[in-house]
Design a protein around this motif. Structure first.
Motif, PDB file in Angstrom:
ATOM      1  N   VAL A 129      -5.498  -2.535  50.043  1.00 50.27           N
ATOM      2  CA  VAL A 129      -4.714  -3.516  50.608  1.00 50.27           C
ATOM      3  C   VAL A 129      -5.177  -4.883  50.014  1.00 50.27           C
ATOM      4  CG1 VAL A 129      -3.507  -4.737  52.417  1.00 50.27           C
ATOM      5  CG2 VAL A 129      -3.532  -1.942  52.435  1.00 50.27           C
ATOM      6  N   CYS A 130      -6.645  -5.027  50.376  1.00 50.17           N
ATOM      7  CA  CYS A 130      -6.952  -6.436  49.954  1.00 50.17           C
ATOM      8  C   CYS A 130      -7.050  -6.600  48.327  1.00 50.17           C
ATOM      9  CB  CYS A 130      -8.131  -6.905  50.524  1.00 50.17           C
ATOM     10  SG  CYS A 130      -8.322  -6.931  52.548  1.00 50.17           S
ATOM     11  N   LEU A 131      -7.452  -5.606  47.781  1.00 47.10           N
ATOM     12  CA  LEU A 131      -7.624  -5.695  46.274  1.00 47.10           C
ATOM     13  C   LEU A 131      -6.036  -5.774  45.645  1.00 47.10           C
ATOM     14  CD1 LEU A 131      -9.927  -2.689  45.631  1.00 47.10           C
ATOM     15  CD2 LEU A 131     -10.414  -5.052  45.123  1.00 47.10           C
ATOM     16  N   VAL A 132      -5.060  -5.358  46.122  1.00 43.71           N
ATOM     17  CA  VAL A 132      -3.812  -5.426  45.754  1.00 43.71           C
ATOM     18  C   VAL A 132      -3.225  -7.086  46.041  1.00 43.71           C
ATOM     19  CG1 VAL A 132      -1.378  -4.885  45.837  1.00 43.71           C
ATOM     20  CG2 VAL A 132      -3.067  -3.177  45.659  1.00 43.71           C
ATOM     21  N   TRP A 133      -3.683  -7.296  47.135  1.00 40.15           N
ATOM     22  CA  TRP A 133      -3.277  -8.773  47.576  1.00 40.15           C
ATOM     23  C   TRP A 133      -3.885  -9.960  46.845  1.00 40.15           C
ATOM     24  CZ3 TRP A 133       0.253 -10.584  51.411  1.00 40.15           C
ATOM     25  CH2 TRP A 133       0.116 -12.020  51.646  1.00 40.15           C
ATOM     26  N   PHE A 134      -5.342  -9.755  46.523  1.00 35.63           N
ATOM     27  CA  PHE A 134      -5.935 -10.890  46.021  1.00 35.63           C
ATOM     28  C   PHE A 134      -5.931 -10.777  44.560  1.00 35.63           C
ATOM     29  CE2 PHE A 134      -8.079 -10.926  50.128  1.00 35.63           C
ATOM     30  CZ  PHE A 134      -7.576 -12.065  50.539  1.00 35.63           C
ATOM     31  N   HIS A 135      -5.787  -9.696  43.952  1.00 32.97           N
ATOM     32  CA  HIS A 135      -5.655  -9.655  42.196  1.00 32.97           C
ATOM     33  C   HIS A 135      -4.244  -9.763  41.865  1.00 32.97           C
ATOM     34  CE1 HIS A 135     -10.074  -8.421  41.529  1.00 32.97           C
ATOM     35  NE2 HIS A 135     -10.118  -8.103  42.780  1.00 32.97           N
ATOM     36  N   GLN A 136      -4.285 -10.453  40.940  1.00 32.03           N
ATOM     37  CA  GLN A 136      -2.818 -10.989  40.440  1.00 32.03           C
ATOM     38  C   GLN A 136      -2.283 -10.144  39.489  1.00 32.03           C
ATOM     39  OE1 GLN A 136      -0.610 -13.372  40.909  1.00 32.03           O
ATOM     40  NE2 GLN A 136      -2.219 -14.337  42.374  1.00 32.03           N
ATOM     41  N   ASN A 137      -3.255  -9.366  38.912  1.00 31.35           N
ATOM     42  CA  ASN A 137      -2.935  -8.363  37.848  1.00 31.35           C
ATOM     43  C   ASN A 137      -2.286  -7.023  38.521  1.00 31.35           C
ATOM     44  OD1 ASN A 137      -5.469  -7.926  38.903  1.00 31.35           O
ATOM     45  ND2 ASN A 137      -5.911  -6.549  36.946  1.00 31.35           N
ATOM     46  N   LEU A 138      -2.432  -6.874  40.078  1.00 29.13           N
ATOM     47  CA  LEU A 138      -2.097  -5.719  40.567  1.00 29.13           C
ATOM     48  C   LEU A 138      -0.743  -6.227  41.209  1.00 29.13           C
ATOM     49  CD1 LEU A 138      -5.365  -4.350  42.133  1.00 29.13           C
ATOM     50  CD2 LEU A 138      -4.192  -3.598  40.159  1.00 29.13           C
ATOM     51  N   HIS A 139      -0.362  -7.250  41.187  1.00 28.01           N
ATOM     52  CA  HIS A 139       0.880  -7.931  41.802  1.00 28.01           C
ATOM     53  C   HIS A 139       2.277  -7.145  41.011  1.00 28.01           C
ATOM     54  CE1 HIS A 139      -0.832 -11.362  44.249  1.00 28.01           C
ATOM     55  NE2 HIS A 139      -1.350 -10.079  44.273  1.00 28.01           N
ATOM     56  N   GLU A 140       2.157  -5.809  41.138  1.00 28.07           N
ATOM     57  CA  GLU A 140       3.281  -4.955  40.336  1.00 28.07           C
ATOM     58  C   GLU A 140       3.814  -4.191  41.439  1.00 28.07           C
ATOM     59  OE1 GLU A 140       1.889  -2.905  36.783  1.00 28.07           O
ATOM     60  OE2 GLU A 140       1.214  -4.812  35.828  1.00 28.07           O
ATOM     61  N   PRO A 141       5.244  -3.802  41.393  1.00 26.43           N
ATOM     62  CA  PRO A 141       6.031  -3.089  42.219  1.00 26.43           C
ATOM     63  C   PRO A 141       5.196  -1.858  42.617  1.00 26.43           C
ATOM     64  CG  PRO A 141       7.441  -3.966  40.760  1.00 26.43           C
ATOM     65  CD  PRO A 141       6.247  -4.422  40.194  1.00 26.43           C
ATOM     66  N   MET A 142       4.635  -0.786  41.957  1.00 22.84           N
ATOM     67  CA  MET A 142       4.057   0.223  42.001  1.00 22.84           C
ATOM     68  C   MET A 142       2.761   0.236  43.040  1.00 22.84           C
ATOM     69  SD  MET A 142       2.314   3.400  39.598  1.00 22.84           S
ATOM     70  CE  MET A 142       0.982   2.214  39.326  1.00 22.84           C
ATOM     71  N   TYR A 143       2.018  -0.755  42.624  1.00 22.68           N
ATOM     72  CA  TYR A 143       0.626  -1.213  43.586  1.00 22.68           C
ATOM     73  C   TYR A 143       1.141  -1.879  44.745  1.00 22.68           C
ATOM     74  CZ  TYR A 143      -1.747  -0.427  39.000  1.00 22.68           C
ATOM     75  OH  TYR A 143      -2.081   0.324  38.076  1.00 22.68           O
ATOM     76  N   ILE A 144       2.105  -2.638  44.710  1.00 21.36           N
ATOM     77  CA  ILE A 144       2.603  -3.324  45.943  1.00 21.36           C
ATOM     78  C   ILE A 144       3.303  -2.128  47.090  1.00 21.36           C
ATOM     79  CG2 ILE A 144       4.376  -4.653  47.091  1.00 21.36           C
ATOM     80  CD1 ILE A 144       4.124  -6.450  44.678  1.00 21.36           C
ATOM     81  N   PHE A 145       3.894  -1.293  46.670  1.00 23.69           N
ATOM     82  CA  PHE A 145       4.574  -0.094  47.400  1.00 23.69           C
ATOM     83  C   PHE A 145       3.325   0.700  47.787  1.00 23.69           C
ATOM     84  CE2 PHE A 145       8.468  -0.626  44.869  1.00 23.69           C
ATOM     85  CZ  PHE A 145       9.117  -1.310  45.745  1.00 23.69           C
ATOM     86  N   ILE A 146       2.180   0.906  47.043  1.00 16.01           N
ATOM     87  CA  ILE A 146       1.020   1.714  47.475  1.00 16.01           C
ATOM     88  C   ILE A 146       0.337   1.108  48.645  1.00 16.01           C
ATOM     89  CG2 ILE A 146      -1.265   2.819  46.693  1.00 16.01           C
ATOM     90  CD1 ILE A 146      -0.144   3.221  43.886  1.00 16.01           C
ATOM     91  N   ALA A 147       0.008  -0.162  48.509  1.00 11.10           N
ATOM     92  CA  ALA A 147      -0.669  -0.958  49.524  1.00 11.10           C
ATOM     93  C   ALA A 147       0.229  -0.942  50.805  1.00 11.10           C
ATOM     94  CB  ALA A 147      -0.848  -2.483  49.041  1.00 11.10           C
TER      95      ALA A 147
END
Length: 260
Positions: free
Chosen positions: A16-34
């Motif tokens: 969850v923190c990785l998705v939150w802090f890394h801009q390149n993971l701010h995509e719908p798929m990763y946000i929903f996983i988080a």
């Protein structure tokens, strides 16, 4: 059991923190996983602390108001689990079946609205019976369950058929309809993938198979809860404890391992 719970907290929180802090993971798929991992973490936290206290105590005691609150969180987060899985299936459907329209459909606003609804809709529906039953008279003060769920209403002096019907409506809204939607979207994905190239089929398998495994796992656990409630089955306490461990330990770890 405590070690597994710490593992759940560390692994899920890390992703969850990785998705939150890394801009390149701010995509719908990763946000929903988080979001799914966060919901799973909250779901385990609702259950585990009280379970640990009961395990270490000679006498298991809980107030009626706290029991209602635990039951509210348990069912609310459980309903959110189904809705989040439905949102993820929609994201995969748009990505695979309508790739050119994906950026315009899955905008930041759309993602935010879907996440808010996934958590808000079950909470609003389940809050109604919890509030209405807060001041009801109890005739039985011995609860046989491992944690507080909707079976706590069996402690009331007078049972309500309207409340039982409302429970069925909630189950239909937060579980049955999302599962139907997921099956529909994955049927469409299967058809499109079969008609497409090998690369599309590989992408569909990589992203959809873990999702379906999580859905099957959680659906089986929910089916057990519904059967024991509606059929008023008196399962041995050992069986109920083992099934509860599936929720506390196995299911969150399954989500984390397959979504990694």
């Amino acid at each position: 059991m405590f070690t597994a719970y710490v593992l759940i907290i560390c692994s899920n929180s890390t992703i969850v923190c990785l998705v939150w802090f890394h801009q390149n993971l701010h995509e719908p798929m990763y946000i929903f996983i988080a979001a799914l991992l966060l919901n799973s973490l909250l779901f385990s936290t609702v259950i585990y602390p009280k379970l640990l206290i009961d395990f270490l105590s000679e006498k298991q005691v809980i107030s009626y108001s706290v029991c209602l609150f635990q039951g509210f969180l348990y069912h609310s987060l459980g309903g959110s689990e189904f809705l989040l899985l439905a949102v993820m299936s929609y994201d995969r459907y748009v990505s695979i079946c309508k790739p050119l329209k994906y950026p315009t459909i899955m905008t930041n606003t759309t993602v935010s609205i879907l996440l808010i609804l996934a958590w808000l809709l079950p909470a609003c529906q389940i809050a109604v019976p919890a509030v209405l039953n807060a001041n009801k008279k109890l005739c039985n003060f011995t609860y046989k369950g491992i944690i507080c769920k909707s079976t706590v209403y069996k402690l009331h002096c007078v049972s309500s058929s309207a409340q039982s019907l409302y429970g069925v409506v909630i189950l239909f809204n937060v579980a049955f309809l999302p599962v139907l939607f997921i099956l529909f979207t994955y049927t469409r994905i299967l058809i499109v993938s079969y008609q497409s190239s090998r690369e599309v089929r590989r992408k569909a398998a990589q992203t959809c198979l873990p999702h379906l495994l999580v859905l099957i796992s959680f659906s089986c656990l929910c089916a057990y809860n519904v059967i024991t409630l509606r059929a008023e089955s008196n399962f041995p306490k050992t069986v109920r404890f083992i099934m509860m461990l599936q929720v506390v330990l196995y299911h969150p770890l399954l989500i984390q391992s397959y979504m990694d």
